[in-house]
Design an enzyme around this catalytic site. Structure first.
Site, mmCIF file in Angstrom:
data_model
loop_
_atom_site.group_PDB
_atom_site.id
_atom_site.type_symbol
_atom_site.label_atom_id
_atom_site.label_comp_id
_atom_site.label_asym_id
_atom_site.label_seq_id
_atom_site.Cartn_x
_atom_site.Cartn_y
_atom_site.Cartn_z
ATOM 1 N N THR A 213 21.126 27.709 2.553
ATOM 2 C CA THR A 213 19.553 27.559 2.623
ATOM 3 C C THR A 213 19.196 28.139 3.923
ATOM 4 O OG1 THR A 213 19.486 25.283 3.135
ATOM 5 C CG2 THR A 213 19.282 25.989 0.687
ATOM 6 N N LYS A 214 19.956 27.892 4.968
ATOM 7 C CA LYS A 214 19.670 28.041 6.615
ATOM 8 C C LYS A 214 20.734 28.872 7.034
ATOM 9 C CE LYS A 214 16.630 23.912 7.117
ATOM 10 N NZ LYS A 214 16.402 23.562 5.920
ATOM 11 N N HIS B 261 10.235 34.123 -6.064
ATOM 12 C CA HIS B 261 9.024 34.389 -6.721
ATOM 13 C C HIS B 261 7.705 34.009 -5.863
ATOM 14 C CE1 HIS B 261 10.530 35.833 -10.472
ATOM 15 N NE2 HIS B 261 11.639 35.096 -10.322
#
Length: 194
Positions: free
Chosen positions: A156-157, A109
């Site tokens: 996340t990576k 978002h």
């Protein structure tokens, strides 16, 4: 039984059943998935069959790459409870499979307006990747070919090719040597490497 099914391959519905190997889901799951998509119109816009407990938004942004996509179609149809948020796009390479309850979230978002999403690069998952149950893949992540993501990992990576990653956040704990096909700890060298 398959001889009878193949006889009716000229019908698009039956041809898709054979080409995408949906029959491997089992007749009950296949019929239930089809009923939910065609009659109840849940996930109806998707060009592929999804498990009846999975959800996809922006299905046109889900791309399947490669020539041998049977395993990808099969994971889409059999891996229940999965969430495919493809606002910025999700790309699955051939031979990739995943288990139940995986989430692929391609957009965050916007911090300025929570009703909007931030534009970013798509999630790209390479060829022959295995994602264990309850994995979460977050925006802009690339997972390299022949990698394994452990159950419950939050990616996340980027994850390099031929690696094994686990945890929250996911970290590479081992590599798979392409020459000897054995697993080696992340901080050690393979004896067969040149």
């Amino acid at each position: 039984m398959m001889k009878i099914v193949k006889f009716f391959a000229f019908i698009p519905f039956v041809n898709r059943l054979i080409e995408r190997k949906y029959y491997a889901t089992g007749i009950g799951t296949y019929l239930l998935n089809s009923f939910v998509k065609v009659i109840l119109r849940i996930n109806a816009p998707s060009p592929f069959l999804l498990h009846y407990t999975s959800r996809v938004n922006n299905p046109s942004n889900v791309k399947l790459t490669g020539n041998n996509l049977k395993s990808v179609y099969l994971s889409l149809a059999t891996s229940g409870g999965c969430y495919y948020q493809a606002i910025n796009g999700i790309e699955f390479g051939e031979g990739t499979i995943w288990a139940y309850n995986c989430s692929f979230i391609s957009a965050n978002h916007s911090s300025d307006d929570l009703t909007k999403h931030s534009l970013s690069e798509p999630i790209i998952i390479g060829k022959n990747v295995w994602l264990g149950s309850n994995c979460v893949v977050l925006p802009e992540v690339n997972i390299g070919d022949n990698s394994i993501i452990g159950a419950g990992a939050i990616v996340t990576k980027n994850i390099p090719s031929n690696s094994i990653a686990v945890g929250n956040p996911a970290k590479v704990i081992a590599y798979i040597c392409t020459k000897c096909e054995k697993k080696h700890k992340a901080n050690s060298n393979c004896s067969c490497s040149s």
